[in-house]
Design an enzyme around this catalytic site. Sequence first.
Site, short mmCIF file in Angstrom:
data_model
loop_
_atom_site.label_atom_id
_atom_site.label_comp_id
_atom_site.label_asym_id
_atom_site.label_seq_id
_atom_site.Cartn_x
_atom_site.Cartn_y
_atom_site.Cartn_z
N CYS A 3 -8.59 -4.44 -7.74
CA CYS A 3 -9.39 -3.40 -7.07
C CYS A 3 -8.48 -2.47 -6.28
O CYS A 3 -8.57 -1.24 -6.38
CB CYS A 3 -10.43 -4.06 -6.16
N CYS A 4 -7.56 -3.04 -5.49
CA CYS A 4 -6.61 -2.21 -4.73
C CYS A 4 -5.73 -1.39 -5.66
O CYS A 4 -5.38 -0.26 -5.36
CB CYS A 4 -5.74 -3.08 -3.83
N CYS B 21 -11.12 -0.61 3.82
CA CYS B 21 -12.39 -0.49 3.11
C CYS B 21 -13.46 -1.38 3.74
O CYS B 21 -13.15 -2.43 4.30
CB CYS B 21 -12.21 -0.91 1.65
N CYS C 138 -13.68 -5.21 2.94
CA CYS C 138 -12.47 -6.00 3.22
C CYS C 138 -11.97 -5.85 4.65
O CYS C 138 -10.82 -6.17 4.94
CB CYS C 138 -11.37 -5.61 2.24
N CYS D 194 -2.30 -3.98 0.72
CA CYS D 194 -3.07 -3.46 -0.42
C CYS D 194 -2.19 -3.26 -1.66
O CYS D 194 -2.71 -3.21 -2.77
CB CYS D 194 -3.76 -2.15 -0.06
S1 SF4 Z 1 -9.35 -2.96 0.30
FE1 SF4 Z 1 -10.99 -4.09 -0.81
S2 SF4 Z 1 -12.49 -2.57 -1.53
FE2 SF4 Z 1 -10.61 -1.47 -0.86
S3 SF4 Z 1 -9.47 -1.15 -2.71
FE3 SF4 Z 1 -8.70 -3.07 -1.83
S4 SF4 Z 1 -9.98 -4.77 -2.67
FE4 SF4 Z 1 -10.98 -2.79 -3.14
#
Ligand code: SF4
Length: 246
Positions: free
Chosen positions: A131-132, A212, A215, A238
């Site tokens: 996701c990151c 985010c 998180c 991240c």
């Molecule tokens: S901090 Fe969480 S929601 Fe944001 S990009 Fe990374 S995993 Fe995804």
Amino acid sequence: MNEFVELKRPDAAQLSGAATRAEVLHERYGELEDEALLRVMLEWEYQGRIALVSSFGAEAAVLLDMVARIDPATPVIFIDTGKLFHHTLTYRDILVRRLGLTDVRSIAPAPFDLAGHDPDAALWQNNLNLCCYLRKVLPLERALAGFDAWITGRKRDHGGERGGLQTIEAVDGRIRFNPLAHWSQGNIDDAFRERGLPRHPLNDAGYASIGCTPCTEPAKADADARAGRWRGNAKSECGIHHPRWS
Ligand code: SF4
């Protein structure tokens, strides 16, 4: 991850050139810190070829203010992951107006990356790193194309792998500056006060570090500066600061 979302690997000359360049810069400017280091890089060494990458998070206003005082037209890259608190977007707009920044580039994940790998916007629930990667690493790498150097607000005081941070680094064929590497939380608090800078709207709600929404959680008053990020998970970064090829 690179097998399905390609990033262009810098060639060997680019990687070794950046490493050599970092050594030269260390010799010339290794004693400089914060605004003195920024001024040399923005006005002399990397004029027109350097960007500040900012989260517009809890501590960001101090570095943004330093850069704006030197050159408010400095490119500032802000990664809007699509998962940020609305408070952060509001704070970005407040700071842009307040500091007179004229080239803030709000970048976002590519729709085709999300359509292919996070169509339900729920990837964070089972794969934080991917996701990151899709929402932060890839957009930033694309936005940095054309820049030879960038600036971050990381500090040794954040702990973890930031504990040994240098002010000048060579990473993946570019130079990266961390002009506040030696700053403490006390230095940051003093700078907010002395410069009359507004705090992030979530600061008073106990958020020490703000990323985010899924998180990020509030932290205890005596917790370290990165507390509350990816709570309950071994992850502490991240990935945008991790070298991939150097
Ligand atoms: S901090 Fe969480 S929601 Fe944001 S990009 Fe990374 S995993 Fe995804």
